[in-house]
Scaffold this motif. Structure first.
Motif, short mmCIF file in Angstrom:
data_model
loop_
_atom_site.label_atom_id
_atom_site.label_comp_id
_atom_site.label_asym_id
_atom_site.label_seq_id
_atom_site.Cartn_x
_atom_site.Cartn_y
_atom_site.Cartn_z
N GLU A 1 2.28 -17.63 -3.77
CA GLU A 1 0.78 -17.31 -3.57
C GLU A 1 0.75 -16.06 -2.70
OE1 GLU A 1 -1.95 -20.37 -3.33
OE2 GLU A 1 -0.94 -21.91 -4.54
N VAL A 2 0.94 -14.89 -3.32
CA VAL A 2 0.78 -13.76 -2.43
C VAL A 2 -0.25 -12.64 -3.11
CG1 VAL A 2 2.03 -11.78 -1.25
CG2 VAL A 2 3.21 -14.08 -1.56
N ARG A 3 -1.02 -12.29 -2.31
CA ARG A 3 -1.95 -11.13 -2.87
C ARG A 3 -1.81 -9.99 -2.03
NH1 ARG A 3 -7.45 -14.08 -3.36
NH2 ARG A 3 -6.82 -14.84 -1.49
N HIS A 4 -2.17 -8.77 -2.49
CA HIS A 4 -2.41 -7.49 -1.86
C HIS A 4 -3.51 -6.51 -2.46
CE1 HIS A 4 0.35 -5.87 -5.03
NE2 HIS A 4 -0.23 -4.65 -4.50
N HIS A 5 -3.97 -5.79 -1.67
CA HIS A 5 -5.24 -4.75 -2.15
C HIS A 5 -4.79 -3.43 -1.40
CE1 HIS A 5 -8.49 -2.87 -3.62
NE2 HIS A 5 -8.88 -2.80 -2.45
N VAL A 6 -4.33 -2.38 -2.07
CA VAL A 6 -4.28 -1.08 -1.38
C VAL A 6 -5.60 -0.22 -1.54
CG1 VAL A 6 -2.79 1.02 -1.48
CG2 VAL A 6 -1.92 -1.05 -1.86
N ALA A 7 -6.16 0.22 -0.39
CA ALA A 7 -7.45 0.89 -0.15
C ALA A 7 -7.01 2.44 0.08
CB ALA A 7 -8.34 0.44 0.57
N GLU A 8 -8.01 3.21 0.26
CA GLU A 8 -7.50 4.63 0.67
C GLU A 8 -7.06 4.89 2.21
OE1 GLU A 8 -9.91 8.86 1.10
OE2 GLU A 8 -11.06 7.19 0.25
N LEU A 9 -7.63 3.86 3.15
CA LEU A 9 -7.14 4.07 4.30
C LEU A 9 -6.25 2.93 4.90
CD1 LEU A 9 -10.76 5.16 5.71
CD2 LEU A 9 -8.75 6.58 5.13
N ASN A 10 -6.19 1.65 4.17
CA ASN A 10 -5.28 0.66 4.71
C ASN A 10 -4.78 -0.04 3.49
OD1 ASN A 10 -7.56 -0.95 4.02
ND2 ASN A 10 -8.44 -0.81 6.13
N MET A 11 -4.13 -1.24 3.87
CA MET A 11 -3.90 -2.34 2.85
C MET A 11 -4.05 -3.74 3.52
SD MET A 11 -0.26 -2.80 0.94
CE MET A 11 0.58 -3.14 2.63
N MET A 12 -4.46 -4.69 2.70
CA MET A 12 -4.44 -6.06 3.09
C MET A 12 -3.51 -6.91 2.27
SD MET A 12 -7.89 -8.51 3.24
CE MET A 12 -8.40 -7.60 4.96
N LEU A 13 -2.82 -7.74 2.80
CA LEU A 13 -1.95 -8.80 2.33
C LEU A 13 -2.22 -10.10 2.81
CD1 LEU A 13 0.98 -8.88 0.97
CD2 LEU A 13 1.98 -8.88 2.87
#
Length: 343
Positions: free
Chosen positions: A310-322
């Motif tokens: 159960e691993v999720r990630h989200h890449v945005a313009e200025l950063n990334m969240m895991l």
């Protein structure tokens, strides 16, 4: 004998002479007599007639004889007297009435030709005018279409500029809020673990709104989540719940999950590589730094166990969240286990 010999010599030598010709009128006929002493048969001569002249060509002879009166050349007759070696051409004379009728016919034909030419010129002019009108209509339609496209492009550009400005305003507001949170956290000093946990829960909720909601303004929600997460990270750091991390990583948690914020702009999502063990996390990726690419790698030991599936990630313009799901729904008092017995 001498004359015959002279003629034969001229014929042999290829000399061309103009034969003797006389004309006389008998009633409405014009008779032309042409003496051809060396001509053997009529088949050797060529006779060309026109209303105002006669032209004869034969071996050793050539004659162009103008006619004093106009004749009807199409009704002419010719007879060759073999004994006398004389060709007689009989031509009907064109009467005054015939001449007037012929002139009128020619004038009528010329007038008809002029009318036909004028009609053809008018038809060509009309066709040219019609083509010009169609080309003008097509040009006007093209100008109108180009104007409409230009107006649409201007409108789209204006909307894009407005959206860009709105996004910039939201980013500025989020950064200002984050700075305010950091300032408050710094002035308040160390806070309790419970306060840090509450901030972390807010950060995790904000992340879920960014990562899972497909509608709305993604950039605005990302900025708000980052600002809230930053506040939680400050609270955790003040509470002593985090070990030293790379400067571009911060973390948050709630009872169900632990979240990592990679504060690196321009992350290339296709280069992301995440490896998760129950108590270990390894993350590697590339990010654009101007025209070049920079590699980032972090390996972290975890204080508690996580669910590797159960691993999720989200890449945005200025950063990334895991985000990693915890195996047990408890708050960790630190991110990484102690490095020595006194931890």
């Amino acid at each position: 004998v001498c004359r015959e010999a002279s003629r034969a010599c001229r014929a042999f030598m290829g000399t061309i002479v103009a034969p003797d010709a006389t004309t006389r009128t008998e009633g409405d006929l014009l008779l032309v007599s042409i003496s051809l002493p060396s001509l053997r048969k009529a088949g050797e001569l060529d006779l060309q007639l026109a209303p105002d002249r006669l032209e004869l060509t034969a071996p050793g002879y050539h004659l162009v004889q103008p006619l004093a009166q106009r004749v009807r050349d199409s009704e002419a007759t010719a007879k060759f007297d073999k004994k006398k070696r004389v060709l007689t051409v009989t031509l009907p004379i064109v009467s005054l009435d015939d001449s007037n009728a012929e002139g009128e016919a020619e004038a009528a034909a010329a007038a008809a030709a002029e009318v036909e030419a004028a009609e053809a010129a008018k038809a060509a002019s009309d066709a040219h005018l019609l083509r010009a009108e169609k080309e003008e209509e097509a040009a006007e339609a093209a100008v109108r279409a180009a104007g409409e496209r230009l107006e649409a492009a201007r409108s789209a550009l204006l909307k894009a500029q407005q959206a860009q400005q709105a996004a910039a305003d939201r980013r500025s507001a989020a950064r200002a809020k984050a700075a305010e949170v950091r300032s408050k956290a710094s002035s308040q000093g160390r806070t309790g673990t419970a306060a840090a946990s509450a901030a972390t829960g807010a950060a995790a909720g904000a992340f879920r709104g960014v990562a899972e909601d497909a509608g709305g303004d993604q950039a605005e929600r990302t900025e708000k989540a980052n600002a809230t997460a930053l506040q939680a990270g400050e609270g955790l750091a003040a509470a002593g719940g985090a070990r030293p991390l790379p400067g571009w990583i911060s973390w948050r948690q709630d009872l169900a999950a632990v979240a990592f914020i990679m504060e690196v702009p321009g992350i290339v999502e296709s280069s992301l590589c995440v490896s998760v063990q129950p108590r270990q996390l390894r993350v590697a990726f590339r990010a654009s730094a101007g025209e070049a690419l920079r590699d980032y790698v972090a390996e972290l030991a975890l204080a508690g166990e996580v669910l590797t599936a159960e691993v999720r990630h989200h890449v945005a313009e200025l950063n990334m969240m895991l985000v990693l799901a915890k195996r047990e729904g408890v708050m960790w008092d630190r991110l990484q286990p102690p490095t020595d017995a006194g931890g």
